[in-house]
Write an enzyme that holds these catalytic residues in place. Structure first.
Site, PDB file in Angstrom:
ATOM      1  N   HIS A  30       3.439  -1.701   6.228  1.00  0.00           N
ATOM      2  CA  HIS A  30       2.731  -0.698   5.409  1.00  0.00           C
ATOM      3  C   HIS A  30       1.991  -1.167   4.341  1.00  0.00           C
ATOM      4  CE1 HIS A  30       2.499   3.599   3.748  1.00  0.00           C
ATOM      5  NE2 HIS A  30       2.268   2.870   2.763  1.00  0.00           N
ATOM      6  N   GLU A  31       2.733  -2.035   3.566  1.00  0.00           N
ATOM      7  CA  GLU A  31       2.474  -2.661   2.256  1.00  0.00           C
ATOM      8  C   GLU A  31       1.393  -3.844   2.737  1.00  0.00           C
ATOM      9  OE1 GLU A  31       2.863  -1.103  -0.094  1.00  0.00           O
ATOM     10  OE2 GLU A  31       4.590  -0.128   0.657  1.00  0.00           O
TER      11      GLU A  31
ATOM     12  N   CYS B 142       3.418   7.705   1.363  1.00  0.00           N
ATOM     13  CA  CYS B 142       2.610   6.552   0.458  1.00  0.00           C
ATOM     14  C   CYS B 142       2.511   7.033  -0.747  1.00  0.00           C
ATOM     15  CB  CYS B 142       1.276   6.121   1.255  1.00  0.00           C
ATOM     16  SG  CYS B 142       0.394   4.985   0.400  1.00  0.00           S
TER      17      CYS B 142
ATOM     18  N   HIS C 227      -1.960  -2.386   3.031  1.00  0.00           N
ATOM     19  CA  HIS C 227      -2.730  -2.136   1.897  1.00  0.00           C
ATOM     20  C   HIS C 227      -3.716  -3.189   1.596  1.00  0.00           C
ATOM     21  CE1 HIS C 227      -1.502   1.907   0.507  1.00  0.00           C
ATOM     22  NE2 HIS C 227      -0.291   1.693   0.645  1.00  0.00           N
TER      23      HIS C 227
HETATM   24 ZN   LIG Z   1       1.296   2.990   0.819  1.00  0.00          ZN
END
Ligand SMILES: [Zn+2]
Length: 186
Positions: free
Chosen positions: A136-137, A94, A140
């Site tokens: 993954h995003e 990341c 966030h």
């Molecule tokens: Zn990330």
């Protein structure tokens, strides 16, 4: 414009983001800056909170990854993961957690509803690396980082690195938002 990236202990990464209501010039500019910042850092995905904007927006471009040269860049606004299938372990990194990598188990394919940069709605299925980056995003946008999803045993092994990032002892090839950056701190 290349925007500085917020790192591990920055509170903006832990906030739940706000949905966008429409596209305008300001959003267009932010999206352009996010692509520029991501590519400058050799990233394949970037979520708005990573550049300090607490919005449900992310960009993806996996075309630098081997075997994905033909993949098109994606703008993803207000995403909802509708369904998931299968499970696979993959090694993740990341831009907000420089030099740290770890194995994370996630669904191998996802069905996702989102809006593009013109605010047009799409529902689509993704798998392989695209599904991985999107998950993954999207994490966030909910204040979750990949290290939160690592097995406790593996997570313990990287705690020292995370503490170092928190102290600002981090060296990156791209600008980061931490004001206390001091590479010489012992
Ligand atoms: Zn990330």
């Amino acid at each position: 414009m290349i925007l500085p990236i917020n790192t591990y202990s920055d509170q903006v990464l832990r906030r739940k983001t706000k949905p966008l209501k429409g596209a305008d010039e300001q959003l267009e500019e932010l999206i352009g800056n996010m692509f520029e910042s991501m590519r400058n850092a050799d990233g394949i995905g970037l979520a708005a909170p990573q550049v300090g904007a607490s919005l449900r927006l992310l960009v993806v471009d996996i075309s630098i990854a081997e075997g994905y040269e033909k993949a098109s860049p994606m703008v993803v606004i207000n995403p909802h993961i509708l369904a998931v299938k299968g499970f696979v372990s993959m090694n993740e990194g990341c831009l907000s957690i420089p030099d740290v990598r770890g194995d994370v188990v996630r669904p191998s394919s996802i069905q996702i509803k989102y809006r593009d940069e013109h605010f047009e709605e799409h529902t689509a299925e993704f798998n392989d690396l695209t599904a991985r980056v999107l998950q993954h995003e999207v994490d966030h946008l909910d204040g979750t980082l990949f290290v939160d999803r690592m097995q406790r045993r593996n997570r313990r092994k990287i705690q020292k690195e995370l503490d170092a990032i928190t102290r600002g002892e981090v060296r990156t090839s791209y600008p980061i938002a931490t004001q206390t950056l001091d590479c010489e701190v012992k």
